[in-house]
Scaffold this active site. Structure first.
Site, PDB file in Angstrom:
ATOM      1  N   ASP A   1       0.857  -1.188   0.000  1.00 32.04           N
ATOM      2  CA  ASP A   1       0.000   0.000   0.000  1.00 32.04           C
ATOM      3  C   ASP A   1       0.894   1.240   0.000  1.00 32.04           C
ATOM      4  O   ASP A   1       1.208   1.797  -1.053  1.00 32.04           O
ATOM      5  CB  ASP A   1      -0.906  -0.085   1.239  1.00 32.04           C
TER       6      ASP A   1
ATOM      7  N   PHE B   1     -10.327   0.682  -1.458  1.00 33.43           N
ATOM      8  CA  PHE B   1     -10.355  -0.283  -0.347  1.00 33.43           C
ATOM      9  C   PHE B   1     -10.683  -1.659  -0.918  1.00 33.43           C
ATOM     10  O   PHE B   1     -11.831  -1.932  -1.265  1.00 33.43           O
ATOM     11  CB  PHE B   1     -11.414   0.149   0.678  1.00 33.43           C
TER      12      PHE B   1
ATOM     13  N   ARG C   1     -11.329 -11.924   4.412  1.00 32.43           N
ATOM     14  CA  ARG C   1     -10.044 -12.546   4.042  1.00 32.43           C
ATOM     15  C   ARG C   1     -10.281 -13.837   3.261  1.00 32.43           C
ATOM     16  O   ARG C   1      -9.496 -14.195   2.394  1.00 32.43           O
ATOM     17  CB  ARG C   1      -9.234 -12.897   5.294  1.00 32.43           C
TER      18      ARG C   1
HETATM   19  C1  PRP Z   1      -0.893  -5.382   4.856  1.00 29.37           C
HETATM   20  C2  PRP Z   1      -0.071  -6.162   3.847  1.00 29.37           C
HETATM   21  C3  PRP Z   1       1.302  -5.578   3.974  1.00 29.37           C
HETATM   22  C4  PRP Z   1       1.044  -4.182   4.488  1.00 29.37           C
HETATM   23  C5  PRP Z   1       1.259  -3.229   3.376  1.00 29.37           C
HETATM   24  O1  PRP Z   1      -0.823  -5.980   6.086  1.00 29.37           O
HETATM   25  O2  PRP Z   1      -0.070  -7.543   4.096  1.00 29.37           O
HETATM   26  O3  PRP Z   1       2.101  -6.314   4.857  1.00 29.37           O
HETATM   27  O4  PRP Z   1      -0.310  -4.084   4.897  1.00 29.37           O
HETATM   28  O5  PRP Z   1       0.981  -1.925   3.801  1.00 29.37           O
HETATM   29  P1  PRP Z   1       2.026  -0.747   3.581  1.00 29.37           P
HETATM   30  O6  PRP Z   1       2.585  -0.889   2.197  1.00 29.37           O
HETATM   31  O7  PRP Z   1       1.188   0.505   3.720  1.00 29.37           O
HETATM   32  O8  PRP Z   1       3.059  -0.818   4.631  1.00 29.37           O
HETATM   33  P2  PRP Z   1      -1.687  -5.450   7.336  1.00 29.37           P
HETATM   34  O9  PRP Z   1      -0.886  -4.476   8.142  1.00 29.37           O
HETATM   35  O10 PRP Z   1      -3.030  -4.956   6.860  1.00 29.37           O
HETATM   36  O11 PRP Z   1      -1.845  -6.742   8.211  1.00 29.37           O
HETATM   37  P3  PRP Z   1      -2.555  -8.144   7.822  1.00 29.37           P
HETATM   38  O12 PRP Z   1      -1.699  -8.764   6.739  1.00 29.37           O
HETATM   39  O13 PRP Z   1      -2.534  -8.934   9.064  1.00 29.37           O
HETATM   40  O14 PRP Z   1      -3.950  -7.813   7.320  1.00 29.37           O
END
Ligand code: PRP
Length: 183
Positions: free
Chosen positions: A107, A156, A169
């Site tokens: 992201d 989203f 999920r």
């Molecule tokens: C998501 C995804 C990445 C991270 C990316 O994990 O799996 O690890 O966000 O976001 P960024 O590029 O803004 O750092 P999340 O923190 O949502 O946890 P999850 O995998 O447990 O849902």
């Protein structure tokens, strides 16, 4: 779960299960070619990467070892700080090994850029990233992503590991969440 069960929560289906599997197969062929003759450790980032790790590992027609990390940004509002803490570290010593981090989405790019530098400090032979999805902000981050499935708009998205409040999920497709669900 089929996306039809939550149809009213979604604006659209971005990628179907079939499209996802075809993309993962395509990525797997590139990975096989790039690491031909080399041992490879694939690292999944919990929890979102569970689906893509399971499918990617099975799509690879070669041996791979699998390991997992769980990381968390400090506080929910400070994700942009890029400060990350390790909730579960690797079981594997990665010194002298080729490591491929597999994630479902990048992201802002902050989590993965932090993770790459953290793992790089452990003396691996290489560290690279494979992500199924990438959002526009991450395109501007100085994080080198070796394998990208799709670049997507800044919306989203849920399903195939991606959640909203831990739900969706287990949805097979990837869809855009309707604003009435999260606003
Ligand atoms: C998501 C995804 C990445 C991270 C990316 O994990 O799996 O690890 O966000 O976001 P960024 O590029 O803004 O750092 P999340 O923190 O949502 O946890 P999850 O995998 O447990 O849902």
């Amino acid at each position: 779960m089929d996306s039809a069960h939550v149809e009213s929560d979604l604006v659209n289906i971005l990628f179907t299960e079939e499209q996802i599997q075809a993309k993962i197969a395509e990525m797997a062929r590139k990975i096989e070619a790039d690491y031909d003759g080399e041992e490879l450790l694939v690292v999944g980032v919990l929890k979102g990467a569970v689906m893509v790790m399971a499918d990617m590992a099975r799509a690879l027609n070669r041996h791979v070892e699998m390991d997992w990390m769980a990381v968390s940004s400090y506080g929910s509002g400070t994700k942009s700080s890029g400060v990350v803490r390790i909730l579960k570290d690797l079981d594997t010593d990665i010194q002298g090994r080729h490591v491929l981090i597999v994630d479902e989405i990048i992201d802002t790019g902050l989590t993965l850029s932090w993770l790459v530098s953290n793992l790089a400090s452990r003396g691996p032979k290489s560290v690279a990233i494979a992500t199924l999805l990438r959002k526009p902000d991450a395109v501007a981050m100085p994080v080198d992503v070796k394998y990208v499935g799709w670049d997507i708009p800044n919306e989203f998205v849920v399903g195939y590991g991606l959640d909203h409040n831990e739900k969706y999920r287990n949805m097979r497709d990837i869809g855009t969440l309707a604003p009435h669900v999260y606003s």
